[in-house]
Design an enzyme around this catalytic site. Sequence first.
Site, mmCIF file in Angstrom:
data_model
loop_
_atom_site.group_PDB
_atom_site.id
_atom_site.type_symbol
_atom_site.label_atom_id
_atom_site.label_comp_id
_atom_site.label_asym_id
_atom_site.label_seq_id
_atom_site.Cartn_x
_atom_site.Cartn_y
_atom_site.Cartn_z
ATOM 1 N N ARG A 82 0.484 -1.610 0.032
ATOM 2 C CA ARG A 82 0.276 -0.017 -0.413
ATOM 3 C C ARG A 82 0.413 1.226 -0.258
ATOM 4 O O ARG A 82 0.607 2.389 -0.777
ATOM 5 C CB ARG A 82 -0.772 0.064 1.409
ATOM 6 N N LYS A 184 -2.564 6.634 0.969
ATOM 7 C CA LYS A 184 -2.628 7.428 2.292
ATOM 8 C C LYS A 184 -1.322 8.252 3.273
ATOM 9 O O LYS A 184 -0.640 8.004 3.231
ATOM 10 C CB LYS A 184 -2.046 6.009 3.066
ATOM 11 N N GLU A 220 -17.323 5.800 4.753
ATOM 12 C CA GLU A 220 -15.633 5.185 5.221
ATOM 13 C C GLU A 220 -16.012 6.634 6.853
ATOM 14 O O GLU A 220 -16.584 7.562 6.933
ATOM 15 C CB GLU A 220 -13.996 6.209 4.246
HETATM 16 N N1 PLP Z 1 -9.289 3.818 6.262
HETATM 17 C C1 PLP Z 1 -8.755 5.424 6.930
HETATM 18 C C2 PLP Z 1 -8.825 6.297 6.324
HETATM 19 C C3 PLP Z 1 -8.033 5.105 7.427
HETATM 20 O O1 PLP Z 1 -6.764 5.881 7.937
HETATM 21 C C4 PLP Z 1 -7.247 3.090 8.271
HETATM 22 C C5 PLP Z 1 -6.259 3.239 8.710
HETATM 23 O O2 PLP Z 1 -5.069 3.137 8.938
HETATM 24 C C6 PLP Z 1 -7.889 2.588 7.425
HETATM 25 C C7 PLP Z 1 -9.141 2.599 6.688
HETATM 26 C C8 PLP Z 1 -8.232 0.810 7.839
HETATM 27 O O3 PLP Z 1 -6.343 0.458 7.103
HETATM 28 P P1 PLP Z 1 -6.001 -0.522 7.620
HETATM 29 O O4 PLP Z 1 -7.263 -1.880 8.608
HETATM 30 O O5 PLP Z 1 -4.537 -1.297 7.228
HETATM 31 O O6 PLP Z 1 -5.354 -0.515 9.211
HETATM 32 C C1 COI Z 2 -4.140 3.582 11.376
HETATM 33 O O1 COI Z 2 -4.979 2.582 11.949
HETATM 34 O O2 COI Z 2 -3.361 2.723 11.030
HETATM 35 C C2 COI Z 2 -4.473 4.707 10.990
HETATM 36 O O3 COI Z 2 -4.103 5.141 9.966
HETATM 37 C C3 COI Z 2 -5.732 5.717 11.912
HETATM 38 C C4 COI Z 2 -4.484 6.681 12.212
HETATM 39 C C5 COI Z 2 -4.530 7.797 11.571
HETATM 40 C C6 COI Z 2 -4.715 7.196 13.441
#
Ligand code: PLP
Ligand code: COI
Length: 341
Positions: A82, A184, A220
């Site tokens: 990612r 991200k 989201e």
């Molecule tokens: N959506 C957003 C905006 C986030 O910041 C996160 C956190 O990382 C997620 C979704 C969930 O992603 P992940 O499960 O990879 O942490």
């Molecule tokens: C994560 O779950 O890693 C996120 O990115 C959330 C964070 C912005 C606090």
Amino acid sequence: MGNESIDWDKLGFDYIKTDLRYLAYWRDGAWQPGVLTEDNVLHISEGSTALHYGQQCFEGLKAYRDKDGSINLFRPDQNAQRMQRSCRRVMMPEVPTELFIEACQQVAKANERFIPPYGTGGTLYLRPYVIGVGDNIGVRAAPEFIFAVFAVPVGPYFKGGLKPHNFLISGYDRAAPNGTGAAKVGGNYAASMMPGAEAKKHGFADCIYLDPQTHTKLEEVGSANFFGITKDGKQFVTPKSSSVLPGITRLSLLELAADRLGLEVVEGDVLIDQLDRFAEAGACGTAAVITPIGGIEYKGKLHVFYSETEVGPVTQRLYKELTGIQTGEVEAPQGWIVKVV
Ligand code: PLP
Ligand code: COI
């Protein structure tokens, strides 16, 4: 500082300076050998693109103390991939998967005394990032980049762990239809600060965004993905959209819901005026883990799912499966756990 000074059971999601962080520079067309350093302050050019034009991206993953005492990373290859996609989107050099995982392993190992003990529910949150640095003033890619990883011991992102929270539908968007929502990058999070603060001011855990094109579909949660369990108990539903961050927890739950809970998994639209399709709903992410959604407020009305105080049975099973895999209590699908040695 010894770890006697940390009350593992009371950890929240706050910065704590740990011993060592990984730091590598991209110069002359290649990543230079990285180092572990005690210094938690960066010295960068005032012209750095990360400061002015948001040329940066980050990741979030955790190191877990396994019940046998070893240290687990959860699907770090997915975070590496990612971050490569995020880097491409904002014109930064990609960090190879092996380098990404090696840096995470080194940082987890070097800060082992900050990994919360098994059973406390705490974890060591790893924050990899890439930023554009070096002398520059025009809107263009930076001449140099930094890839770094630091670590912070954390507890639950939303207070109380596996406990329902209420969320507020925002009128703002965090990303545009063909923008950077799926990457991200920090700009998405800057855009989410004011709506998030507004939701918190009104007593909600965070806000939820609708699709930026039509504002009719739930997309989201502020910093996590949404899922719902349909009233017949048969389907796990999660939105899919080019403006949603493709979460690794979401990806994992899709697989666990299908393979271990026997649910039909659906990546599709969640219309905001059809929330009563769902018996249960939740927010999922690395920091959020699985946070049950008690209710969602939209246009002044609170829609309650399972309960504002109790956790639904499917959400509980998903939570047990996911956290069990992360801490070695439940057998992991092939390749999901990478050991830190
Ligand atoms: N959506 C957003 C905006 C986030 O910041 C996160 C956190 O990382 C997620 C979704 C969930 O992603 P992940 O499960 O990879 O942490
Ligand atoms: C994560 O779950 O890693 C996120 O990115 C959330 C964070 C912005 C606090």
